[in-house]
Design an enzyme around this catalytic site. Sequence first.
Site, PDB file in Angstrom:
ATOM      1  N   TYR A  86      31.316  47.872  21.148  1.00  0.00           N
ATOM      2  CA  TYR A  86      32.037  46.975  22.030  1.00  0.00           C
ATOM      3  C   TYR A  86      31.765  47.446  23.441  1.00  0.00           C
ATOM      4  O   TYR A  86      32.089  48.572  23.797  1.00  0.00           O
ATOM      5  CB  TYR A  86      33.539  47.025  21.756  1.00  0.00           C
ATOM      6  N   HIS A  96      44.303  35.300  16.379  1.00  0.00           N
ATOM      7  CA  HIS A  96      43.581  36.568  16.553  1.00  0.00           C
ATOM      8  C   HIS A  96      44.279  37.721  15.851  1.00  0.00           C
ATOM      9  O   HIS A  96      45.416  38.064  16.156  1.00  0.00           O
ATOM     10  CB  HIS A  96      43.455  36.881  18.047  1.00  0.00           C
TER      11      HIS A  96
END
Length: 600
Positions: free
Chosen positions: A229, A412
């Site tokens: 990430y 999410h």
Amino acid sequence: MRGVPTLLLLLCGCTCLLASAIQKEEILGAVRDFKLSSRDTGDFTHQASLDEQGRYVLLWKFDSETITFEAHVQTEGYVGLGLSPNGGMAGSDVIIGWVKDGQAYITDRYAEGYFEPRLDARQDVELLSGYENGTHTVLRFRRRLKPCDTAEDREITEDTQRVIWSFSAHDPIDHGHGAHATYHGQTRGTKSIILLQKFTQDLDLQDSSLLTFELTAGNVLIPSKDTTYLCNTMRLPVLDRKHHLVKIEPIVQPGHEALVHHILVYQCKLGMVPPTVDGGHECYHPNMPVEWNNCQSIMTAWAVGGKGFTYPDHVGFSMGTDDDPDYIMMEMHYDNPNRLSGVRDSSGLRFYYTPNVRQYDAGILDIGINSAPTLMIPPHAESFQTAGTCFCLDDALQQQGHPINVFASMPHSHLAGIAVRTKLVRNGVVQSYVGRDESYDFDLQEIRLLEPEVVVSEGDQLITECTYKTTDRTQTTFGGLSSREEMCLNFIQYYPRIKLARCYSWTDINQQATFFGVQYAHWEYPYPIYVPPNMVNQTLIDVINQYPWTNQEAERFEQHVRNGQVISFCYPDVANDFQLINAPPEPTIPDDNSISIPGC
Ligand SMILES: *[C@@H]1O[C@H](CO)[C@@H](O)[C@H](O)[C@H]1NC(C)=O
Ligand SMILES: *[C@@H]1O[C@H](CO)[C@@H](O)[C@H](O)[C@H]1NC(C)=O
């Protein structure tokens, strides 16, 4: 642990659109005269390549009752397509089709495991056309979204679908009712797709008032590891008056389609973030400037396969006023399973904005459970459900004096999440869902357009629920920012904008503690225990990590947490902060078994 699968099996008391009693010899649909059997012109609205090499391209479109597929597959043998409960074969609703001597065939099947799927008793797939052109087999077929055959066919909903595919160089051995498809070998796979994804009408990109800016990775070196990430920030254009952001689209560097996995964009205010760094930082790594953690409100998201998001034409995301973000932070997820090294990437997003402001300012409201260790998910759980209520909505709606219209949602959670839904509750009854995915896949982050828009008025409650599966984990999973930690959120996009950006609740830590025989623990992580005296040298975190978790214990803990007192947190409206509130009673869900399907 409510039964999620039952939602997929809504009964419909059927007599089907398609042939009901099928003679053995007619079991296989067959069409001659390729392309001519259907008046359908094939104006497909959706498309996806199911494999990475583009050998299996699926086109589709849908209406309120049916879905039509067209598979373009690089083979002269048979083609398989299925809907799987989890990506595997067992329990999958499968079709196998092929073309032989100019005649197309299709069979409706059910897979019980990793062997040839058997023919369904009812053949509920309608073959529309099929042909071979020397390199490819092309099959067009249609089926109901809500099947008549609830035993062997799966319903297609707005949830993420696990689509499974295969093809073989060979046609099945017999074309009669005993058609036998030989093993497809390695030409098979699975892909998560939101088949019923809705889109707004696209913009006229020739419109000269449209301006653009880009946020890209800037030739960053992708680490040669499985998952990375990368975060970076960017100053938004400094504008002398209000503009509207109206469209966001992906820019994927050619050849990097398999590496760039998903992108999340967060909003930040001036003063919260130090300037952009060359190449960015690994997200949430100790080297990342700690201030970047302030960029927490999601602005948009894109994931592999996604086309980006265009705002409905009466709404735009405001830029250039004091209430708007000054910076954005991009979080890029690179997927590099082959651990390629030396690859540099400049993928990112392109934003379209315009000085021609639209009728309404879009707001993004982040609702659910606080992403902190107070969210505790035991290991070994088949299905562990949590819920967070937005308690500040009423105040915010009262202040503003008008209801809001929700036009998009982005559910999410992280890797353990298997379902996310937000219930709109009025007088204790679920009215509708403000975003819902009963088979959530972390690897498919997409903004989902809600059509029709959902109106949320004073007095309504929004309850966001998440279901996690932790059978493969041995340690408790806590709430947090990294993908191994968990979240339970829904980013809803609505208009007109109100003064509320985040609205969470979580179960009070001392309420959770009583499950472990702890009477009082300090409210701060790792929750040192004060009472009972024989536990004072431990923290609640120690106790939870040592607890002998089983699926049954996880179920008991779920009930315990659900019926307790919760704490409310809102931002920027902090009036209701840290209030201890009784969790709302379980809302009633109206029985939708009564919905009858025409012709079924
Ligand atoms: C055959 O069909 C495929 C898939 O539709 C297409 O890409 C290809 O160009 C076609 N080939 C010929 C020779 O028409
Ligand atoms: C806790 O630790 C202190 C200091 O090590 C010790 O004196 C005390 O007996 C311990 N209490 C318990 C209940 O274990």
